[in-house]
Scaffold this motif. Structure first.
Motif, mmCIF file in Angstrom:
data_model
loop_
_atom_site.group_PDB
_atom_site.id
_atom_site.type_symbol
_atom_site.label_atom_id
_atom_site.label_comp_id
_atom_site.label_asym_id
_atom_site.label_seq_id
_atom_site.Cartn_x
_atom_site.Cartn_y
_atom_site.Cartn_z
ATOM 1 N N GLU A 9 0.813 -1.216 0.000
ATOM 2 C CA GLU A 9 0.000 0.000 0.000
ATOM 3 C C GLU A 9 0.849 1.269 0.000
ATOM 4 O O GLU A 9 0.610 2.190 -0.755
ATOM 5 N N CYS A 10 1.852 1.319 0.909
ATOM 6 C CA CYS A 10 2.612 2.575 1.050
ATOM 7 C C CYS A 10 4.092 2.416 0.717
ATOM 8 O O CYS A 10 4.859 3.367 0.867
ATOM 9 N N ASP A 11 4.527 1.198 0.288
ATOM 10 C CA ASP A 11 5.908 0.925 -0.137
ATOM 11 C C ASP A 11 6.943 1.038 0.980
ATOM 12 O O ASP A 11 8.137 1.135 0.695
ATOM 13 N N LYS A 24 -0.446 -12.158 12.415
ATOM 14 C CA LYS A 24 -0.255 -11.358 11.211
ATOM 15 C C LYS A 24 0.748 -10.255 11.483
ATOM 16 O O LYS A 24 0.792 -9.709 12.590
ATOM 17 N N ALA A 25 1.536 -9.913 10.456
ATOM 18 C CA ALA A 25 2.437 -8.766 10.547
ATOM 19 C C ALA A 25 1.812 -7.620 9.759
ATOM 20 O O ALA A 25 1.452 -7.794 8.595
ATOM 21 N N ARG A 26 1.656 -6.458 10.418
ATOM 22 C CA ARG A 26 1.035 -5.308 9.750
ATOM 23 C C ARG A 26 2.058 -4.203 9.557
ATOM 24 O O ARG A 26 3.016 -4.076 10.324
ATOM 25 N N CYS A 30 0.770 2.164 7.645
ATOM 26 C CA CYS A 30 -0.612 2.228 7.155
ATOM 27 C C CYS A 30 -1.505 1.115 7.693
ATOM 28 O O CYS A 30 -2.708 1.123 7.463
ATOM 29 N N GLY A 31 -0.925 0.125 8.371
ATOM 30 C CA GLY A 31 -1.725 -0.946 8.959
ATOM 31 C C GLY A 31 -2.069 -2.072 8.015
ATOM 32 O O GLY A 31 -2.801 -2.999 8.380
#
Length: 202
Positions: A9-11, A24-26, A30-31
Motif C-alpha cells: 500500500e505505502c511501499d 499477522k504482521a502489519r 498504514c496498517g
C-alpha cells in the motif's frame, strides 16, 4: 534485502520477523497486512488443488448445456466449443481460449500441487522454487472466470429462443471455478516461499 518486505500500500520497507502460528504482521505506517502465519494453510490448499484437478476433466469434457430448438437438440462442451472455432478457421481465437481456459489453469494447478506436496513432505528442491515461480507467472493467463461469464451471457441470450438444460459439466465447471478462486484467496504465498526455503535440500 532478503530480510525486508515492502508494503503493497505505502511501499514502506519492513524487516521480516518470524511469526507465531495464527499471527499477522502489519505495516507500522498504514496498517496493511504484510504477511501472516496461517495454520494448516498448505494442507488446506493442497486438498483444494486435488479437488480442482479431479473436477477439471469432467468440467471440460461433459456437456455444460443442452439446447433444444425447432425440434433439434445440441450438447455443448468446452472442448466442442474450441473444436467449432478451429473448424471455422478461427485459429487464434481457438488457441487463445484453449490456453486461457484449459492449459494455463490446469498447468497452474499441477505446479501448485507439486509445490505443496514437496512442502508437506518437508523436502523441497530448486525445481519446487521454479514450479512456484511458474505458478505465479501463469496467474495472469488463467481466465476461467471470463469463460464462466461468457457461459452466463450465452444462457441469458438463449433463454427466450430455446429450451435449455444444464449439464453435469456445468456443475463441475462451477465447482472447479470456486476451487480456483478459493486457492487464489486463501493461499499464503509469503508462507509458501518461506517453507520452500525452510525445507530446501540440495
Amino acid at each position: 534485502m532478503d530480510t525486508l518486505t515492502a508494503c503493497h500500500e505505502c511501499d514502506l520497507l519492513v524487516p521480516i520477523q518470524p511469526l507465531p502460528l495464527g499471527c499477522k504482521a502489519r505495516c507500522p505506517r498504514c496498517g496493511y497486512t504484510l504477511y501472516e502465519n496461517t495454520p494448516h494453510n498448505v494442507e488446506k490448499n493442497l486438498a483444494i488443488c486435488l479437488s480442482a484437478i479431479i473436477l477439471f476433466i469432467p468440467a471440460i469434457s461433459l456437456p455444460l448445456l443442452s439446447m433444444r430448438m425447432l425440434g433439434q437438440s445440441q450438447h455443448d462442451t468446452v472442448l466442442a466449443g474450441i473444436y467449432v472455432l478451429f473448424t471455422h478457421d478461427l485459429w487464434w481465437t481457438a488457441l487463445l481460449i484453449s490456453f486461457c481456459s484449459i492449459i494455463a489453469p490446469f498447468v497452474k494447478l499441477i505446479l501448485l500441487t507439486y509445490v505443496l506436496i514437496g512442502i508437506t513432505r518437508k523436502k523441497t528442491r530448486f525445481r519446487h522454487f521454479l514450479a512456484f515461480r511458474g505458478y505465479q507467472k501463469l496467474d495472469t493467463w488463467s481466465m476461467l472466470e471470463v469463460y464462466m461469464l461468457g457461459i452466463l451471457v450465452s444462457m441469458i441470450k438463449l433463454l427466450e429462443l430455446a429450451e435449455l438444460h444444464f449439464g453435469l459439466g456445468l456443475a463441475c465447471f462451477i465447482g472447479l471455478l470456486l476451487a480456483v478462486i478459493l486457492v487464489r484467496v486463501t493461499l499464503n504465498k509469503h508462507q509458501v516461499w518461506s517453507l520452500l526455503e525452510q525445507y530446501r535440500v540440495n
